[in-house]
Design a protein around this motif. Sequence first.
Motif, short mmCIF file in Angstrom:
data_model
loop_
_atom_site.label_atom_id
_atom_site.label_comp_id
_atom_site.label_asym_id
_atom_site.label_seq_id
_atom_site.Cartn_x
_atom_site.Cartn_y
_atom_site.Cartn_z
N ILE A 10 0.84 -1.20 0.00
CA ILE A 10 0.00 0.00 0.00
C ILE A 10 0.88 1.25 0.00
CG2 ILE A 10 -1.61 1.35 1.40
CD1 ILE A 10 -2.99 -1.27 2.11
N GLY A 11 1.98 1.22 0.75
CA GLY A 11 2.89 2.36 0.79
C GLY A 11 3.53 2.63 -0.55
N PHE A 12 3.86 1.58 -1.27
CA PHE A 12 4.42 1.73 -2.62
C PHE A 12 3.42 2.46 -3.52
CE2 PHE A 12 4.71 0.06 -6.95
CZ PHE A 12 6.00 0.44 -7.27
N LEU A 13 2.19 2.00 -3.51
CA LEU A 13 1.15 2.64 -4.33
C LEU A 13 0.85 4.05 -3.84
CD1 LEU A 13 -1.26 -0.41 -4.71
CD2 LEU A 13 0.32 0.51 -6.42
N ALA A 14 0.84 4.25 -2.52
CA ALA A 14 0.57 5.57 -1.97
C ALA A 14 1.68 6.54 -2.33
CB ALA A 14 0.43 5.48 -0.45
N GLY A 30 13.38 10.42 -8.57
CA GLY A 30 13.55 9.00 -8.86
C GLY A 30 12.36 8.18 -8.41
N PHE A 31 12.01 7.20 -9.21
CA PHE A 31 10.87 6.34 -8.91
C PHE A 31 11.13 5.53 -7.65
CE2 PHE A 31 8.67 2.26 -9.41
CZ PHE A 31 7.37 2.71 -9.47
N VAL A 32 12.34 5.02 -7.50
CA VAL A 32 12.66 4.18 -6.35
C VAL A 32 12.60 4.99 -5.06
CG1 VAL A 32 14.48 2.78 -5.28
CG2 VAL A 32 14.05 2.58 -7.72
N LEU A 33 13.16 6.20 -5.07
CA LEU A 33 13.14 7.04 -3.88
C LEU A 33 11.71 7.44 -3.53
CD1 LEU A 33 14.70 8.49 -1.67
CD2 LEU A 33 14.96 10.41 -3.23
N THR A 34 10.91 7.75 -4.52
CA THR A 34 9.51 8.09 -4.29
C THR A 34 8.77 6.90 -3.67
OG1 THR A 34 9.51 9.63 -6.14
CG2 THR A 34 7.37 8.87 -5.37
N ALA A 35 9.02 5.71 -4.18
CA ALA A 35 8.37 4.51 -3.63
C ALA A 35 8.81 4.26 -2.19
CB ALA A 35 8.68 3.30 -4.50
N ILE A 36 10.10 4.44 -1.91
CA ILE A 36 10.60 4.23 -0.55
C ILE A 36 9.98 5.26 0.41
CG2 ILE A 36 12.66 4.42 0.90
CD1 ILE A 36 14.20 3.12 -1.43
N LEU A 37 9.90 6.51 -0.01
CA LEU A 37 9.27 7.52 0.83
C LEU A 37 7.78 7.23 1.03
CD1 LEU A 37 11.03 10.77 -0.44
CD2 LEU A 37 11.45 9.52 1.68
N GLY A 38 7.13 6.67 0.03
CA GLY A 38 5.73 6.26 0.18
C GLY A 38 5.57 5.14 1.19
N ILE A 39 6.49 4.19 1.17
CA ILE A 39 6.46 3.09 2.14
C ILE A 39 6.70 3.64 3.54
CG2 ILE A 39 7.66 0.99 2.88
CD1 ILE A 39 8.10 0.43 -0.16
N VAL A 40 7.65 4.56 3.67
CA VAL A 40 7.90 5.20 4.97
C VAL A 40 6.64 5.94 5.42
CG1 VAL A 40 9.24 7.00 6.14
CG2 VAL A 40 10.39 5.36 4.67
N GLY A 41 5.98 6.62 4.51
CA GLY A 41 4.74 7.33 4.85
C GLY A 41 3.64 6.39 5.31
N ALA A 42 3.55 5.21 4.71
CA ALA A 42 2.55 4.23 5.13
C ALA A 42 2.86 3.73 6.54
CB ALA A 42 2.50 3.07 4.15
N PHE A 43 4.14 3.52 6.83
CA PHE A 43 4.50 3.10 8.18
C PHE A 43 4.25 4.22 9.20
CE2 PHE A 43 6.76 -0.44 6.15
CZ PHE A 43 6.37 -1.47 6.99
#
Length: 86
Positions: A10-14, A30-43
Motif C-alpha cells: 500500500i505504501g508503494f502505491l501511496a 527518482g521512482f525508487v526514492l519516491t516509492a521508498i518515501l511512500g512506504i515510509v509514509g505508510a509506516f
Amino acid sequence: MFYIIGTIVIGFLAGVVAKFLVGGKNEPSGFVLTAILGIVGAFVATWLGQAIGWYGPDEGAGFIASIIGAIIVLAVWGAIAKNRAG
C-alpha cells in the motif's frame, strides 16, 4: 506479519499517488526514492493510527491514510532538500 507486507504494498502505491499530488522542484525525482518515501509514509500513518487508537496492533493504515502519510513524508523531504540547496 502479513500486515507489514500489506503496508509495504500500500505504501508503494501511496508513494506513487502522492508524487502525482505533490509536485515541485525539491521533490524526489527518482521512482525508487519516491516509492521508498511512500512506504515510509505508510509506516508513519500506521504508527500514528495505532498510537491514536484507530488501528489495532496487527492492523496497517488504509490506502487514504497511507497517501496522507506519504504526502507528509514528501513534504518533509522537500523541506530538507530546500534547506540543503540553500
